[in-house]
Design a protein around this motif. Structure first.
Motif, PDB file in Angstrom:
ATOM      1  N   ALA A  61     -39.920 -86.420 -56.408  1.00 53.95           N
ATOM      2  CA  ALA A  61     -41.281 -86.996 -56.053  1.00 53.95           C
ATOM      3  C   ALA A  61     -42.286 -87.557 -56.232  1.00 53.95           C
ATOM      4  CB  ALA A  61     -42.526 -86.045 -56.608  1.00 53.95           C
ATOM      5  N   PRO A  73     -34.646 -87.143 -39.337  1.00 52.64           N
ATOM      6  CA  PRO A  73     -35.646 -86.427 -38.773  1.00 52.64           C
ATOM      7  C   PRO A  73     -35.542 -84.555 -39.798  1.00 52.64           C
ATOM      8  CG  PRO A  73     -35.641 -87.450 -37.596  1.00 52.64           C
ATOM      9  CD  PRO A  73     -34.301 -88.226 -38.284  1.00 52.64           C
ATOM     10  N   PHE A  74     -36.132 -83.974 -40.143  1.00 49.35           N
ATOM     11  CA  PHE A  74     -35.503 -82.687 -40.817  1.00 49.35           C
ATOM     12  C   PHE A  74     -35.888 -82.056 -38.881  1.00 49.35           C
ATOM     13  CE2 PHE A  74     -37.521 -83.088 -44.639  1.00 49.35           C
ATOM     14  CZ  PHE A  74     -36.527 -83.238 -45.238  1.00 49.35           C
ATOM     15  N   PRO A  75     -35.252 -80.861 -38.485  1.00 45.98           N
ATOM     16  CA  PRO A  75     -35.210 -80.603 -37.113  1.00 45.98           C
ATOM     17  C   PRO A  75     -36.621 -79.230 -36.904  1.00 45.98           C
ATOM     18  CG  PRO A  75     -33.866 -79.629 -37.605  1.00 45.98           C
ATOM     19  CD  PRO A  75     -34.124 -80.188 -38.500  1.00 45.98           C
ATOM     20  N   LYS A  76     -37.947 -79.901 -37.065  1.00 46.89           N
ATOM     21  CA  LYS A  76     -38.486 -79.139 -37.185  1.00 46.89           C
ATOM     22  C   LYS A  76     -40.235 -80.514 -36.241  1.00 46.89           C
ATOM     23  CE  LYS A  76     -38.731 -77.594 -41.967  1.00 46.89           C
ATOM     24  NZ  LYS A  76     -39.009 -76.370 -42.255  1.00 46.89           N
ATOM     25  N   TYR A  88     -44.168 -81.316 -44.997  1.00 51.75           N
ATOM     26  CA  TYR A  88     -42.680 -80.883 -45.617  1.00 51.75           C
ATOM     27  C   TYR A  88     -42.731 -81.279 -47.413  1.00 51.75           C
ATOM     28  CZ  TYR A  88     -38.108 -79.739 -47.416  1.00 51.75           C
ATOM     29  OH  TYR A  88     -36.627 -79.176 -48.157  1.00 51.75           O
ATOM     30  N   LEU A 139     -44.013 -78.168 -50.626  1.00 49.67           N
ATOM     31  CA  LEU A 139     -42.404 -78.086 -51.343  1.00 49.67           C
ATOM     32  C   LEU A 139     -44.134 -78.197 -52.978  1.00 49.67           C
ATOM     33  CD1 LEU A 139     -39.772 -79.789 -51.038  1.00 49.67           C
ATOM     34  CD2 LEU A 139     -39.910 -77.812 -50.472  1.00 49.67           C
ATOM     35  N   HIS A 140     -44.139 -79.693 -53.100  1.00 50.26           N
ATOM     36  CA  HIS A 140     -45.209 -79.492 -54.292  1.00 50.26           C
ATOM     37  C   HIS A 140     -46.340 -79.055 -54.684  1.00 50.26           C
ATOM     38  CE1 HIS A 140     -41.976 -82.045 -54.652  1.00 50.26           C
ATOM     39  NE2 HIS A 140     -41.851 -82.931 -53.528  1.00 50.26           N
ATOM     40  N   LEU A 153     -49.427 -79.966 -52.942  1.00 46.66           N
ATOM     41  CA  LEU A 153     -50.427 -81.216 -52.933  1.00 46.66           C
ATOM     42  C   LEU A 153     -51.389 -80.753 -52.156  1.00 46.66           C
ATOM     43  CD1 LEU A 153     -48.268 -84.292 -52.840  1.00 46.66           C
ATOM     44  CD2 LEU A 153     -48.592 -83.120 -54.491  1.00 46.66           C
ATOM     45  N   ALA A 154     -51.679 -80.252 -51.562  1.00 45.99           N
ATOM     46  CA  ALA A 154     -52.941 -79.607 -50.404  1.00 45.99           C
ATOM     47  C   ALA A 154     -53.186 -78.191 -50.647  1.00 45.99           C
ATOM     48  CB  ALA A 154     -51.954 -79.964 -49.346  1.00 45.99           C
ATOM     49  N   ARG A 209     -42.519 -89.824 -44.244  1.00 46.11           N
ATOM     50  CA  ARG A 209     -42.593 -87.831 -45.010  1.00 46.11           C
ATOM     51  C   ARG A 209     -42.280 -88.411 -46.765  1.00 46.11           C
ATOM     52  NH1 ARG A 209     -36.639 -85.818 -42.778  1.00 46.11           N
ATOM     53  NH2 ARG A 209     -36.239 -87.568 -44.681  1.00 46.11           N
ATOM     54  N   THR A 210     -41.541 -90.005 -46.284  1.00 47.28           N
ATOM     55  CA  THR A 210     -41.540 -90.082 -47.920  1.00 47.28           C
ATOM     56  C   THR A 210     -43.491 -90.240 -48.447  1.00 47.28           C
ATOM     57  OG1 THR A 210     -39.607 -91.447 -47.703  1.00 47.28           O
ATOM     58  CG2 THR A 210     -40.234 -91.456 -49.250  1.00 47.28           C
ATOM     59  N   VAL A 266     -45.861 -87.552 -49.784  1.00 49.18           N
ATOM     60  CA  VAL A 266     -45.534 -87.073 -51.550  1.00 49.18           C
ATOM     61  C   VAL A 266     -46.478 -88.315 -52.718  1.00 49.18           C
ATOM     62  CG1 VAL A 266     -44.191 -86.287 -52.755  1.00 49.18           C
ATOM     63  CG2 VAL A 266     -43.233 -86.131 -50.856  1.00 49.18           C
ATOM     64  N   SER A 267     -47.168 -89.391 -52.049  1.00 49.62           N
ATOM     65  CA  SER A 267     -47.727 -89.902 -53.214  1.00 49.62           C
ATOM     66  C   SER A 267     -46.165 -90.945 -54.064  1.00 49.62           C
ATOM     67  CB  SER A 267     -48.913 -89.689 -53.318  1.00 49.62           C
ATOM     68  OG  SER A 267     -49.696 -89.461 -52.786  1.00 49.62           O
TER      69      SER A 267
END
Lengths: 422, 296, 462
Positions: free
Chosen positions: B129, B140-143, B151, B155-156, B158-159, B205-206, B209-210
């Motif tokens: 992270a 990219p994810f298939p989303k 994503y 996961l983390h 953060l929001a 995307r990267t 996550v800051s």
């Protein structure tokens, strides 16, 4: 420490619990699968192992020519009509004197298998000098007696015998006049209504003939079809159609092939029912897709360089295929065929529809004699009411599984041995 | 000097046996000795990442030989070198992506600020992270586009609110220069974007996550020149708030985007200098040979 | 001569044709200065002669065997006096088997009417003549073919091309067997189904909720409305298949995921083949296991907690069927999961996702189409599975969704209808084919969709 890191850290414990849970589900799933396998095998073996043995009862039998109605023991004709049942009954009455009631006598006679007369006949045939003498002979026990003796003592009350019969059996047992022997007839006899006389001999021979027919048809046809599709067929709609067709056939329920056999082979072509030839034809159609698919995969592994090398020397396409591609792809094709044959050997449903459920006592002499196969025999026995057939069925399953495991092991070994890495 | 060369030659012999990847041109350079230690200025004051004596092994093959390097705060450092020189392997060891390869082992001292990267008590999830990564092929994810960016934050955790998440997504996409192009179709699949857009999506995307450091593994190698230009522009902007290490195959790219450049050769770090120095007056013969295009 | 003996004879004749072909080509090569002056190698001349000997004879034999029985039977029938010929096909078959039994000596000829005894004599005579004629014609055709192949041998003959052409055609015919099988399946279920729908309306069959085929047997009763309503069978099939999938899909999928993503190589090498044994166990074994072990166990378990469980409960059959299809689901899932590119996983891991988060949120959605295809294939397998349900499910058509009750399925009814005493043309027998048609269509649609999805999925990541 940045804000992000703090938040990430906060979420970690929950996420790792999730991770653990997820992994646990995975292990649990594999455990469920393996446990099912274990239960299946222990259940079958637990039920079936006892069927490989059967009990004999020792009786002192006087082979009285008058009772038997035989004056010359070397005359087969006379032996075939001799009253062996009479001497056995007499021997039983002598062993347990004082049984006068007709009802009780019938109970007493029921201790010995109806097949014991054949034992006796064979003994006498082997040694005609026994006639008129008295001998201690071991006779095959009835299946209920056999089952009673096989059950451990504390569980015995369940057996299908009345108290008097149990008393007699326990007397015999105490006197050492019962004996447990290897059940050789299980492998040599055909089906019978009497569990102690029934065997898988005719079913094994039936399976053998069926498999021979299947192998002789499906291997050459499957390999030829694979060669055509992979090497010669033009790439067009029709070839695509054949390919889709084969893939679909591989997933068609097996019972549908039984309907095909019934409607086309029996009703249209007039082939006889219940014969291995017909079973073999139906199973051929069923296994062909498997063999074609694996054979094509095997052909695909032969590198183009081999083909090009031969073509460059002036070989024709057919020569390339027959001289180079086929020998190189053969191990893969064999492996696929063995797996296909193993499937066919375990198949039951389509054979039920083409009449291979018949009650077959005689061992078939060829692919056109009525026969049954091992899985169908298992199905028939599983339906039988006699308690002893449960063990017999399980034992037959053990034999079938042994064959299948051998075939699959053979396929694996073949693949390891002959597989060429490019 | 003689012993050093002997040692080097012996090492090289081992290396040859172990790594069949070396192509013919590289063999022709065998006469040029490796420097005893990295030439130029591998170290800086107050580094963000401090990497000392890094060795990486694939089973018995050594891919990275004793590399020591600092990565400064908010700098863009590019790692260049011929293919198979281990620069990607080195990069992947910086956020422990090499953990996903069973046979890969990393030795040495690797620190992010004061944190030992290979401390057994360190959590890789937390580390990744903080040190994000953009890959060679846009993945990219298939989303949907939105879900791709959201994503990581999801996961983390953060929001806390949907509103916060929307904001993170929008900010990340803006920073990645993608917002105006995709704001009307945030919920269409990310795989439907063009290659360059996909890669910018992966960058968005990267950074959603800051992370403190962003690792980029040849981020433009699968892209056309126009898309490449956009990414390079983006890297320049990102360097204001992030520390960036980029592996690249293109020397022009390294020259355009990076402050410092590190030259790798067969698993060894040959030279590190200001980008300008490396491309105008390289100190080491191997570096010069590479940038003048004698092998590559 | 018996067909088997004829084939043995043919083998000998083919060998002879091969030999004389070989000799003649060598003899022709000698004056020219060796076999390189021939158009083809001697092998091809010999092979050509052998093929000429074998193929026409086999074609004649095949055609003969297909038609002779029908011709003989109709000849015998025609020879009977008009008033004795039964009108229905069933009656004809009965009469024929009677005649056949007399002819083979199983029935004493004085126990039947003199016309039948006469017909039996005629049948015996015709059969003898038939076998004799076949033997003669077969040998003549084989010899003529061989002779033709031998006569044509000449140095200019392009024997290799001809042999290769014949082989190619033979290979193609073998490939066509697959098509012929499908055609055969479609024809066999379709024609009988059409006859069935002539007696029972398709609407009643497809939407009726009463299934009791026995009622149609009574001669005085036309197949009463609702007697062939297949809805209970469809529901029973669906119920058992659904239970099976409920077991197999989670277990199969999670095992595949664990083995592909977590398990150590050694664990994988042991656990995978072990799980695959489950797919190799014959279905009759599962049937036995379901009927004699699982069903009583579930019944007893139910009783012990006060539930009324049928001894042929759908649950038992479904559970065991589920165990059977675990390996199907897991091996297809394994394929599609390993096909998901590593970069996809790296992307997620690189953002700091845990392994399970990566699998659940990235790998699984990416693999979903392939997994769906696998599940459809497994469903088709469950719907078409026969032995487990024949042995462990019920016979009575119950319209229920309670898994603790006994239900029956399409395949069970097909087997039951066709293994008892059969009557030709009765709605009862034909109903089995109509059910077969439904089964074939359902599984075909599932398979086509599934195979299509899986194929598209593979192409996506290739």
């Amino acid at each position: 420490m940045s804000e992000t890191t703090a938040k990430v850290r906060k979420s970690l414990a929950r996420r790792y619990r999730q991770e653990k849970r997820f992994q646990a589900y995975g292990i649990l799933s594999i455990g469920v699968g393996l446990l099912a396998l274990l239960i299946l095998f222990t259940d079958i073996i637990g039920k079936g192992h006892s069927a490989f043995f059967e009990h004999y009862i020792q009786l002192e039998i006087s082979l009285d020519p008058d009772v038997l109605g035989v004056d010359d023991a070397s005359d087969d004709e006379q032996l075939n009509y001799a009253n062996f049942g009479g001497v056995i009954k007499e021997a039983l009455r002598e062993r347990f004197p004082g049984v006068d009631d007709r009802q009780q006598q019938r109970q007493l006679y029921a201790l010995v298998s109806s097949g014991a007369s054949y034992n006796l006949r064979d003994e006498l045939k082997a040694d005609p000098s026994l006639l008129g003498g008295t001998r201690e002979l071991w006779l095959l026990a009835d299946d209920d007696v056999d089952l009673y003796l096989k059950t451990p003592e504390r569980k015995r009350p369940d057996a299908r015998l009345d108290d008097q019969q149990k008393q007699w059996i326990e007397d015999l047992e105490a006197a050492g006049e019962t004996d447990k022997r290897f059940n050789a007839s299980f492998f040599s006899h055909g089906d019978s209504r009497e569990p102690e006389l029934a065997g898988i001999g005719s079913a094994i021979v039936g399976s053998f003939f069926t498999m021979i027919v299947t192998l002789c048809l499906s291997f050459p046809i499957g390999v030829a079809a694979a060669i055509y599709l992979e090497e010669f067929a033009p790439r067009n709609k029709f070839t695509d159609f054949i390919e889709v067709n084969i893939n679909n056939l591989a997933a068609v329920p097996s019972i549908i092939f039984g309907l095909l056999g019934l409607a086309i082979f029996i009703n249209l072509f007039g082939l006889p029912r219940s014969v291995p030839l017909l079973g073999g034809l139906v199973l051929t159609l069923m296994t062909l897709p498997t063999i074609i698919i694996t054979s094509r995969a095997a052909i695909k592994t032969v590198p183009p360089s081999v083909r090009e090398g031969a073509l460059a020397l002036g070989a024709s396409k057919m020569q390339v295929v027959l001289h180079h591609v086929l020998p190189l792809a053969l191990p893969g094709m064999l492996t696929g065929s063995i797996i296909g044959m193993a499937q066919a050997l375990g198949e039951t449903a389509p054979l039920l529809l083409i009449g291979m459920v018949a009650f077959i006592v005689d061992i078939p002499g060829g692919p056109t004699d009525p026969a049954t196969v091992l899985p169908v025999q298992i199905y028939l026995w599983a339906d039988s009411p006699e308690q002893s057939f449960v063990a017999m069925t399980s034992a037959a399953i053990m034999v079938l599984l042994a064959f299948l495991i051998t075939m699959n092991t053979l396929a694996v070994v073949l693949r390891k041995r002959l597989e060429r890495r490019w | 000097m003689d012993t050093a060369r002997e040692l080097d030659n012996r090492n090289r012999a081992d290396d040859d046996a172990a790594k069949p990847l070396i192509d013919v041109e590289e063999r022709s350079m065998q006469d040029t000795p490796y420097p005893e230690k990295t030439v130029g200025k591998p170290f800086v004051d107050a580094p963000k990442m401090k990497l000392r004596h890094v060795n990486v092994f694939y089973a018995d093959n050594q891919a990275i030989h004793d590399v020591s390097l600092d990565i400064g705060k908010n700098e863009v450092i590019s790692l260049i070198g011929p293919s198979g020189c281990g620069k990607s392997t080195f990069l992947r060891s910086l956020n422990r992506m090499n953990d996903t390869i069973d046979i890969c082992r990393v030795k040495g001292e690797l620190h992010l600020d004061d944190q030992d990267l290979y401390d057994p008590k360190l959590d890789v999830v937390e580390l990744r992270a903080r040190v994000g990564m953009v890959f060679q092929k846009p993945n990219p994810f298939p989303k949907s586009i939105y879900d791709n960016v959201a994503y990581g934050p999801r996961l983390h955790g953060l929001a806390d609110k949907k509103y916060d998440l929307d904001e993170i997504v929008e900010n990340s996409l803006r920073k990645a220069g993608l917002w105006t192009e995709v704001k009307d179709r945030l919920h269409s699949p990310g795989t439907g974007l063009s290659g360059g857009q996909q890669q910018r999506l992966c960058i968005a995307r990267t950074i959603a996550v800051s992370p403190e450091v962003v690792l980029m593994d040849e981020p433009c190698s699968a892209l056309d020149p126009i898309a490449t230009a956009k990414i390079e522009e983006l890297i320049d902007e990102l360097s204001e708030s992030y520390t960036i290490a980029i592996v690249t195959h293109s020397m022009q790219q390294a020259a355009r985007v990076s402050h410092r450049t590190a030259y790798f050769h067969l698993g060894r770090l040959i030279e590190v200098n200001d980008t300008e120095t490396v491309f105008t007056k390289p100190e080491h013969e191997l570096t010069e040979a590479y940038i003048t295009g004698r092998f590559g | 001569m018996q067909t088997g003996n004829l084939l043995l004879l043919l083998v000998a004749m083919v060998a002879a044709a091969y030999y004389i072909g070989w000799q003649k080509s060598l003899a022709q090569a000698r004056p020219l200065g060796g076999i390189r002056h021939l158009e083809s190698l001697p092998f091809y001349y010999a092979m050509r002669a052998a093929l000429w000997c074998a193929i026409p004879a086999l074609v004649v034999l095949g055609a003969w065997l297909i038609f002779d029985d029908a011709i003989i039977r109709s000849t015998v029938m025609m020879s009977l006096p008009e008033e004795m010929r039964p009108a229905s096909e069933g009656g004809r078959n009965l009469l024929l088997s009677q005649i056949q039994n007399v002819a083979s000596g199983a029935l004493a000829s004085d126990s039947v009417r003199p016309e039948i005894a006469g017909a039996a004599d005629r049948l015996r005579g015709l059969r003898g003549t038939n076998t004799m004629a076949l033997t003669v014609v077969f040998i003549i055709v084989a010899m003529l073919g061989g002779a033709w192949g031998w006569l044509k041998i000449a140095p200019q003959l392009r024997a290799r091309q001809q042999v290769e052409k014949i082989l190619r055609v033979l290979f193609m015919l073998c490939a066509l067997v697959a098509i012929m099988t499908t055609v055969g399946i479609v024809m066999s279920v379709l024609f009988e189904s059409i006859r069935f729908f002539g007696q029972v309306s398709p609407v009643d069959f497809l939407f009726g909720t009463q299934w009791s085929p026995q009622t149609a047997l009574r001669a005085d009763q036309v197949a009463s409305e609702g007697a062939f309503g297949a809805i209970p069978l469809f529901m029973g099939t669906l119920l058992i298949s659904a239970i099976a999938l409920l077991v197999a899909v989670p277990v199969g999928l999670m095992s595949a995921i664990y083995l592909a993503e977590y398990a150590h190589a050694k664990v994988r090498a042991v656990a995978k083949p072990l799980l695959e044994i489950l797919a190799g166990v014959p279905t009759v074994v599962y049937g036995f296991f379901a009927a004699l072990t699982v069903a009583p166990f579930i019944r007893d378990l139910g009783e012990s907690i006060g539930l009324d469980v049928a001894s042929e409960s759908a649950l038992a059959a479904g559970l065991v069927m589920g165990v059977m299809i675990i390996p199907f689901v897991s091996s297809i899932s394994d394929d599609v999961i390993t096909a998901v590119p590593q970069v996809m996983r790296d992307g997620s891991l690189g953002l700091g996702a845990t392994k399970s988060e990566t699998i659940r949120k990235v790998v699984f959605p990416a693999a979903l189409p392939g997994i769906m295809g696998g599940i459809l294939l497994a469903a088709s397998r469950a719907i078409g599975e026969t032995m487990i349900v024949v042995m462990a499910a019920g016979l009575a058509a119950n319209l229920t969704v309670n898994p603790l009750e006994a239900v029956t399925t399409v395949t069970v009814q097909i087997v039951t209808l066709l293994t008892g005493d059969q009557e030709f043309d009765s709605a009862k027998t034909l109903a089995a084919f109509a059910l077969g048609l439904m089964l074939f269509i359902t599984t075909l649609v599932l398979n086509v969709i599934a195979l299509h999805i899986v194929k598209k999925y593979r192409e996506q990541y290739e």
